[in-house]
Motif scaffolding. Structure first.
Motif, mmCIF file in Angstrom:
data_model
loop_
_atom_site.group_PDB
_atom_site.id
_atom_site.type_symbol
_atom_site.label_atom_id
_atom_site.label_comp_id
_atom_site.label_asym_id
_atom_site.label_seq_id
_atom_site.Cartn_x
_atom_site.Cartn_y
_atom_site.Cartn_z
ATOM 1 N N SER A 147 -20.122 35.355 61.761
ATOM 2 C CA SER A 147 -19.458 35.141 60.466
ATOM 3 C C SER A 147 -19.855 36.230 59.479
ATOM 4 O O SER A 147 -21.025 36.632 59.423
ATOM 5 C CB SER A 147 -19.887 33.793 59.886
ATOM 6 O OG SER A 147 -19.527 32.761 60.771
ATOM 7 N N ILE A 200 -27.801 37.181 61.540
ATOM 8 C CA ILE A 200 -27.896 36.864 62.972
ATOM 9 C C ILE A 200 -29.315 36.411 63.315
ATOM 10 O O ILE A 200 -30.295 37.040 62.920
ATOM 11 C CB ILE A 200 -27.514 38.085 63.838
ATOM 12 C CG1 ILE A 200 -26.096 38.551 63.474
ATOM 13 C CG2 ILE A 200 -27.603 37.752 65.322
ATOM 14 C CD1 ILE A 200 -25.547 39.670 64.343
ATOM 15 N N ASN A 226 -29.992 39.557 70.513
ATOM 16 C CA ASN A 226 -31.128 40.488 70.618
ATOM 17 C C ASN A 226 -30.658 41.934 70.615
ATOM 18 O O ASN A 226 -31.274 42.794 69.974
ATOM 19 C CB ASN A 226 -31.948 40.169 71.869
ATOM 20 C CG ASN A 226 -32.749 38.894 71.664
ATOM 21 O OD1 ASN A 226 -33.800 38.904 71.036
ATOM 22 N ND2 ASN A 226 -32.226 37.781 72.134
ATOM 23 N N ALA A 258 -24.098 31.133 57.300
ATOM 24 C CA ALA A 258 -23.606 32.506 57.043
ATOM 25 C C ALA A 258 -22.253 32.537 56.311
ATOM 26 O O ALA A 258 -22.127 33.212 55.284
ATOM 27 C CB ALA A 258 -23.543 33.294 58.347
ATOM 28 N N ARG A 309 -17.422 25.874 64.876
ATOM 29 C CA ARG A 309 -18.475 25.574 65.861
ATOM 30 C C ARG A 309 -19.051 26.871 66.411
ATOM 31 O O ARG A 309 -18.310 27.723 66.878
ATOM 32 C CB ARG A 309 -17.881 24.768 67.031
ATOM 33 C CG ARG A 309 -17.508 23.361 66.655
ATOM 34 C CD ARG A 309 -17.026 22.569 67.865
ATOM 35 N NE ARG A 309 -16.929 21.155 67.543
ATOM 36 C CZ ARG A 309 -15.878 20.616 66.905
ATOM 37 N NH1 ARG A 309 -14.852 21.360 66.547
ATOM 38 N NH2 ARG A 309 -15.871 19.320 66.633
ATOM 39 N N TYR A 310 -20.371 26.977 66.386
ATOM 40 C CA TYR A 310 -21.052 28.154 66.955
ATOM 41 C C TYR A 310 -21.387 27.883 68.412
ATOM 42 O O TYR A 310 -21.895 28.634 69.112
ATOM 43 C CB TYR A 310 -22.329 28.443 66.184
ATOM 44 C CG TYR A 310 -22.124 29.168 64.860
ATOM 45 C CD1 TYR A 310 -20.859 29.313 64.311
ATOM 46 C CD2 TYR A 310 -23.206 29.702 64.176
ATOM 47 C CE1 TYR A 310 -20.691 29.975 63.103
ATOM 48 C CE2 TYR A 310 -23.042 30.370 62.980
ATOM 49 C CZ TYR A 310 -21.795 30.498 62.446
ATOM 50 O OH TYR A 310 -21.642 31.142 61.251
#
Ligand code: FAD
Length: 240
Positions: free
Chosen positions: A62, A77, A87, A127, A239-240
């Motif tokens: 986002s 993030i 990562n 976010a 939804r993530y």
């Protein structure tokens, strides 16, 4: 009150800034090539087009910076343990180039038309709420607005000072941080967002409800909002 965004297209971006803002959590700033810009609506996201072992993979994030027309955007993030993209992005040196598809998404602020607004997130689900709540403040400052956000530990809290500044500037805005594992020395009860919502709200029939974060939490809070009287067509989720 949402306006139009640029059409989604592939764009080259360069990692231009990185700041650690909470445990394993970074604000990353990406710049577009000189002369290029992107027009976003608060709540939209970008999708990174990545490659892993010769295969294409995509991951979405986002946009947390101001909406409108800009030559850069910011993301929040969190590095997920063993996670590929989170990562890769957070560990990339400044100057690394990426390809994104952007802007995307329909999780945007709707005209409250006299209703109150409730925003519920866990972790980095906060976010998109930075630009969305700022848009509400700018365009509909008479709206009573509450943000309930859940974290595990105090050190996980993301950019709290931005919200405290907003509460000072906008008396109709209320921030409720909920910790599921607070410092044992604090006189704070461990809680999840669902409990905080039950305690604070008896009737959501006059609310627009925005929910963002882990899918399980989103479904739980969606159900709870309906139980508390929210109209299904005034509940908006990512939804993530
Ligand atoms: C529209 C949209 C917007 C999003 N916006 C953001 C954002 O602003 N900031 C952000 O940090 N993320 C955001 N996400 C989540 C993000 O796209 C990735 O799913 C996340 O970064 C994990 O990707 P990864 O490649 O690092 O992990 P993967 O390699 O996909 O997963 C590795 C392992 O971690 C587990 N895992 C995956 N995600 C999580 C998690 N969140 N918590 C705990 N375990 C997990 C997986 O089940 C797997 O076991 C968004 C997702 C969507 C769909």
């Amino acid at each position: 009150m949402t306006g139009n965004s640029s059409p989604a297209r592939r764009r080259s971006v360069t990692l231009a800034g990185k700041e650690k803002v909470a445990t394993d959590t970074y604000v990353l700033r990406f710049e577009l090539p000189s002369g290029d810009s992107i027009h976003t609506v608060a709540g939209q996201y970008v999708t990174f087009l990545l490659e892993r072992n010769g295969k294409s993979v995509t991951r979405s994030y986002s946009i947390t910076s101001e909406p409108g027309s800009h030559a850069a955007f910011e993301l929040v993030i969190k590095k997920v343990a063993g996670g590929f993209a989170s990562n890769l992005l957070c560990d990339a040196p400044l100057g690394t180039a990426f390809t994104v598809l952007a802007p995307l998404g329909k999780f945007v602020v709707h005209d409250p038309g006299g209703r109150s607004a409730l925003f519920v997130a866990t972790g980095t689900g906060i976010a998109p709420f930075f630009p969305m709540i700022q848009a509400l403040h700018r365009d509909r400052p008479q709206t009573d607005t509450t943000l309930v956000v859940g974290y595990r530990y105090p050190a996980d809290i993301i950019l709290n000072e931005r919200w405290t500044r907003l509460s000072e500037a906008w008396p109709r805005f209320h921030l409720v941080n909920v910790l599921s594992r607070p410092d044992p020395e604090w006189a704070v009860k461990p809680r999840h967002v669902q409990e905080a919502l039950r305690e604070r709200f008896r009737d959501l029939s006059n609310f627009d409800v925005y929910i963002c974060g882990a899918p399980e939490m989103v479904s739980d809070v969606q159900d709870l909002s309906v139980q508390l009287g929210a109209s299904k067509d005034r509940i908006f989720v990512e939804r993530y």
